[in-house]
Every structure is written in structure tokens, then in C-alpha cells.
Enzyme design. Structure first.
Site, PDB file in Angstrom:
ATOM      1  N   GLU A 156       0.836  -1.211   0.000  1.00 35.03           N
ATOM      2  CA  GLU A 156       0.000   0.000   0.000  1.00 35.03           C
ATOM      3  C   GLU A 156       0.866   1.255   0.000  1.00 35.03           C
ATOM      4  O   GLU A 156       0.900   2.034   0.965  1.00 35.03           O
ATOM      5  CB  GLU A 156      -0.931  -0.012   1.225  1.00 35.03           C
ATOM      6  N   GLU A 176      -5.395  -8.291  -1.407  1.00 32.78           N
ATOM      7  CA  GLU A 176      -6.040  -8.167  -0.092  1.00 32.78           C
ATOM      8  C   GLU A 176      -7.510  -7.871  -0.300  1.00 32.78           C
ATOM      9  O   GLU A 176      -7.856  -6.914  -1.009  1.00 32.78           O
ATOM     10  CB  GLU A 176      -5.436  -7.024   0.731  1.00 32.78           C
TER      11      GLU A 176
HETATM   12  C1  BG6 Z   1      -4.357  -3.232   4.806  1.00 36.78           C
HETATM   13  C2  BG6 Z   1      -3.011  -3.722   5.232  1.00 36.78           C
HETATM   14  O1  BG6 Z   1      -4.349  -1.885   5.110  1.00 36.78           O
HETATM   15  O2  BG6 Z   1      -5.510  -3.712   5.431  1.00 36.78           O
HETATM   16  C3  BG6 Z   1      -3.027  -4.894   6.159  1.00 36.78           C
HETATM   17  O3  BG6 Z   1      -2.164  -3.957   4.142  1.00 36.78           O
HETATM   18  C4  BG6 Z   1      -4.208  -4.805   7.105  1.00 36.78           C
HETATM   19  O4  BG6 Z   1      -1.796  -4.908   6.821  1.00 36.78           O
HETATM   20  C5  BG6 Z   1      -5.482  -4.842   6.282  1.00 36.78           C
HETATM   21  O5  BG6 Z   1      -4.227  -5.767   8.095  1.00 36.78           O
HETATM   22  C6  BG6 Z   1      -6.754  -4.850   7.100  1.00 36.78           C
HETATM   23  O6  BG6 Z   1      -6.744  -3.808   8.017  1.00 36.78           O
HETATM   24  P1  BG6 Z   1      -6.993  -4.048   9.554  1.00 36.78           P
HETATM   25  O7  BG6 Z   1      -6.806  -2.714  10.172  1.00 36.78           O
HETATM   26  O8  BG6 Z   1      -8.387  -4.542   9.672  1.00 36.78           O
HETATM   27  O9  BG6 Z   1      -6.009  -5.044   9.984  1.00 36.78           O
END
Ligand code: BG6
Length: 493
Positions: free
Chosen positions: A201, A390
Site C-alpha cells: 500500500e 487483499e
Molecule cells: C491493509 C493492510 O491496510 O488492510 C493490512 O495492508 C491490514 O496490513 C489490512 O491488516 C486490514 O486492516 P486491519 O486494520 O483490519 O487489519
């Protein structure tokens, strides 16, 4: 459904949230190792020590409001809980976990390399052999099951020593330090790892500059320089990978959310356009290979001056990313109508509440169409292969007395997401390499540092304060995803 036979189904993780073993076998500290736990209402904190030996902390909030007092250095401080130190202990469970991934039929496993495990101080003369050997074992284990690793070089894991020595990514010296790290691991894992991502990101430089770039004083000038240095480092990594092994592919990783206008007021459409430019800047440079005019104009207005060279721009144009990967959890809504209620979302990018969508307990909306929109937008803009690295749903799962976890809400979310992704491929013709569900085995939340914000197909017995056996337990979604992969996405029931 007709996803290609080589479609890369799998899951994603990050070392700082999953690996643990924070001081084992010579590993140094990284940015997240000095970040405490938090919650939906309480921010995580960076702990530090100042010149007089006084300790303190700075709450880590999305955006620019974070800073560490002048002269203070992020450090471990007694009395705080740091979730990354053990996380869910992939370091000691990698065989068991990769076996579980194989049982689901994974074709790809996204993980990040803990940079300070390889170079404990970031700029050491020689790499830490024990750290390199750990990833050898991980990749060999993946190979046993025919799982392709997808490796992020830096998922918020800037070595702490580099932050304290150089102020993180604001210093151009970081470019060669990173290039050396990239060359070291490309050479070592040639033949074992084909797919790489440089910075997780990369636009976190704007939303979470401490995490994204180790910035302690994230002024607009510093964030612009930090981003520039990462772009150049990324281009040099692409160059090095192609030279070391022409089969290697190095991608960009962008945090992306489709943006909706709250109203049809033309002022809201302009607000969307400007908001999108903030994200597209990162992909225009890293994937498109050029600095967009709207950003240069903004730098002019804001008096931002980059420490750059003409060669930087040649590198950016010549060695842009081979593919564009992204995270996408939901959509965002923007408006100039201030009465609309603020929403939560990944990296604080959500804007205001969307009245048409449901949310989870952390206020993140679940949007059934966001992947199709994201894929079409990014494909139309760059025409480079895309990869969803993701996507997923955080939930406080309940472990039943009989050892089961009934996460039907997660199955519902993923079913819609995969359908949306399939529409982008089959109805719209987008070129998509794969899909990696975020946090495939439960891990620490990046935003809150909690364990209870779980994403996985596999439950890990560990709580918000580090209690629990770390036992792995299959959730209902485990069996569902196995069926999805076995049918190449055609059986979503
Ligand atoms: C993204 C990141 O921002 O979202 C991850 O690359 C992160 O590291 C994921 O875990 C989900 O966000 P969160 O805050 O729910 O863990």
C-alpha cells in the site's frame, strides 16, 4: 465462470502481523515492533525515548496528525504490550500453516519478508544468514505443495535503526539501502520466488506515513520526498529483478477503494476527482511510469520541492511495475455536504457513511460490487495485469464449545466479492492474475492491533493481550474456500 486455469487463488499475510519471533535468530526491530495494541476506539501508540531518557508515546492516527517529539526515538518501553512480537507465531508454525493452506488448495501464499530479519540494522554490510535461512525453509515448504510465494519486500516493516538514523524514507540513502536488500533476496531466492511486491500500500505514505515510510514528522514536504524515494527504489528493484532473473515479476501494491459521491451536487463530483487523484498519483508513477501533472501542480502550489535527479525520472519510466496489485475491502463516499456522518475504513479512506451498505463492528462497510469497480477502473487506466492481494472481512469470531467457528457472514462477504471479481473478468475482460484473501490465517489487525478483528479461514487461539495456546482451528469458511478453489470459482454456494 471461466477464470483461467492458472488463476492464482490464495491468501495474504504480513510478517509484522503474523510472523512473531521478533528477536529470534538475530532479527532487528522494525517500525511496528514499537507499536502498541489499540482498539476500535483507542489508537495504537508508537512508544519512544527522548534525549533525556524520558519515555512517552504518540498515538497513531490515520493522516497527518501523528508526530514524535523532536529528538525522541521510537523504542521499546517497559509496561506496554506490542502485538507484533509474537503475533500468531508463523515463525514456529509455518509448516502447519502452509499445510493448512495446501489443504484449501492455495496456489499462492502472499507473505512479507521481515526486512530487519535479513538486515537487522537495515544497512548492515552483510545479511543475517539465519534470517535468510528461515525464508528458505518457508519457500521450500511452499514448493512441497506447489504453492507459489508472492513476497512483499516491505509491508510496513522499515527497520527501526533506519528510522532512527535517517528519519525513515525521507532520506535518499534509503534508495540504495533498499536496492541492496532487494538484490540480496532476489539473488538468494532466484528460482524459488517469481512474484514480488515492493511496498505494501505505497499510498500509505499519505494515510499512515509512520507505517508506510517510518516518518516521524510527516509534513507534506516529507511525505512527498518519502514517496519519491520509494518510487525510485521500486524502479531499481524492478531493474534488479529483471537482470537477476528475467522470469521474475515485480508488482506495485496500492490501497484502493472505489469512491462514490454522496450527492449529485457537481461539487461532490469534483471532490471525488480530487480524492481519486490522491490515490492515482501513486499508481500513475509506479505503474504508469510518469509523474502526473495534477500532482506537480499541487507541489508547485504547496511549495514542495523534491530532492531528485533527472535519472530518477528515466528510471521511473523505464522500470515501471510489471503488474498492479491492490487491496480493496470496500468503497468510500465523499461529499462536500458536511452533515453526512463520518465512516471508518482501511487507512481511514472511507469518507462518510454509505446509507445503502451494512458495516462490521469496526464500521467498515461491506460493498458487494467494489471489486468489479476497482478492477475496471485500474484496468482502463493502465492496461497492465492486475492482482487482488487483499480483500476480506474482519469479525470477532466466536469459537464454539465444540471447537467450531460458524463464520457465515464471512462466506457471504467473500461470495459477493468473488462474484464481483468474476464479473470484471468475464463481463468486462479485465486481465486478473489472482485473488488473495487477506489474513487467511488469523493475525493481528494492522489498524487496531487487536486479535479479535479476525479475517482468517483458520482461527488462532490468541487474545488481544497475548493469551492463548496459538492452536489453529478450521472455520466453516475454510471448507467453503476449499470448494471455491477446487471448482475454480464456479461453486460459490
Ligand atoms: C491493509 C493492510 O491496510 O488492510 C493490512 O495492508 C491490514 O496490513 C489490512 O491488516 C486490514 O486492516 P486491519 O486494520 O483490519 O487489519
Amino acid at each position: 465462470m471461466t477464470l483461467g486455469k492458472d488463476f492464482l487463488w490464495g491468501g495474504a499475510t504480513a510478517a509484522n502481523q503474523y510472523e512473531g519471533g521478533y528477536q529470534e535468530d538475530g532479527k532487528g526491530l522494525n517500525a511496528i515492533d514499537v507499536l502498541t495494541n489499540g482498539s476500535a476506539t483507542e489508537p495504537r501508540k508508537v512508544t519512544w525515548i527522548d534525549k533525556n531518557g524520558q519515555t512517552g508515546f504518540s498515538p497513531l492516527v490515520w493522516g497527518k496528525e501523528f508526530s514524535v517529539p523532536q529528538g525522541a526515538k521510537p523504542a521499546l518501553v517497559d509496561g506496554y504490550y506490542y502485538p507484533s512480537h509474537t503475533a500468531t507465531d508463523f515463525y514456529h508454525h509455518y509448516q502447519e500453516d502452509i499445510k493448512l493452506m495446501a489443504e484449501m488448495g492455495f496456489k499462492v501464499f502472499r507473505l512479507s519478508m521481515n526486512w530487519a530479519r535479513i538486515f537487522p540494522n537495515g544497512d548492515d554490510q552483510t545479511p543475517n544468514e539465519a534470517g535468510l535461512a528461515f525464508y528458505d525453509k518457508v519457500f521450500d515448504e511452499c514448493a512441497k505443495y506447489g504453492i507459489e510465494p508472492l513476497v512483499t519486500l516491505s509491508h510496513y516493516e522499515t527497520p527501526l535503526a533506519l528510522i532512527n538514523k535517517y528519519g525513515g524514507w525521507i532520506d535518499r540513502k534509503m534508495i540504495t539501502i533498499f536496492e541492496n536488500y532487494a538484490k540480496t533476496v532476489f539473488t538468494r531466492y532466484k528460482g524459488k520466488v517469481k512474484y514480488w511486491l515492493t511496498f505494501n500500500e505505497i499510498n500509505a505514505m499519505d494515510h499512515a506515513p509512520y507505517m508506510g515510510g517510518g516518518l516521524l514528522d510527516p509534513t507534506p514536504q516529507n511525505r512527498a520526498q518519502g514517496a519519491h524515494n520509494q518510487f525510485v527504489a521500486s524502479a531499481l528493484a524492478v531493474k534488479a529483478a529483471h537482470e537477476i532473473d528475467p522470469a521474475m515479476r515485480v508488482g506495485q501494491m496500492l490501497a484502493y477503494a472505489p469512491i462514490y459521491a454522496y450527492t449529485c451536487d457537481p461539487a461532490d463530483q469534483i471532490a471525488i476527482m480530487e480524492e481519486q487523484q490522491k490515490t492515482f498519483f501513486y499508481s500513475d508513477v509506479q505503474t504508469g511510469g510518469y509523474y502526473p501533472e495534477y500532482r506537480l501542480k499541487y507541489y508547485e502550489r504547496a511549495g514542495i520541492k523534491l530532492d531528485d535527479t533527472p535519472e530518477d525520472y528515466e528510471l521511473l519510466a523505464k522500470y515501471s511495475a510489471d503488474f498492479l496489485s491492490f487491496s480493496c475491502y470496500s468503497s468510500a463516499v465523499v461529499t462536500t455536504h458536511q452533515q453526512a456522518a463520518k465512516a471508518d475504513g482501511n487507512l481511514g479512506m472511507a469518507g462518510v457513511k454509505n446509507p445503502y451498505l451494512e458495516t462490521n463492528a469496526w464500521g467498515w462497510a461491506t460493498d458487494p460490487h467494489c471489486l468489479r469497480l476497482a478492477l475496471n477502473t485500474l484496468w482502463d487506466r493502465y492496461h497492465k495485469p492486475l492482482w487482488i492481494v487483499e480483500n476480506g472481512l474482519g469479525w470477532d469470531d466466536k469459537l464454539e464449545a465444540d471447537g467450531s467457528v460458524h463464520d457465515d457472514y464471512r462466506i457471504k462477504y467473500l461470495r459477493a466479492a468473488i462474484k464481483s471479481m468474476d464479473d470484471a473478468v468475464n463481463l468486462d475482460g479485465v486481465d486478473l492474475m489472482g485473488y488473495a484473501m487477506w489474513g487467511c490465517i488469523d493475525l493481528v489487525s494492522n489498524g487496531t492491533g487487536e486479535m479479535k478483528k479476525r479475517y482468517g479461514f483458520v482461527y488462532v487461539d490468541r487474545d488481544d493481550l497475548g493469551n492463548g495456546s496459538l492452536k489453529r482451528i478450521k472455520k466453516d469458511s475454510f471448507y467453503w474456500y476449499k470448494k471455491v478453489i477446487a471448482s475454480n470459482g464456479s461453486d460459490l454456494d
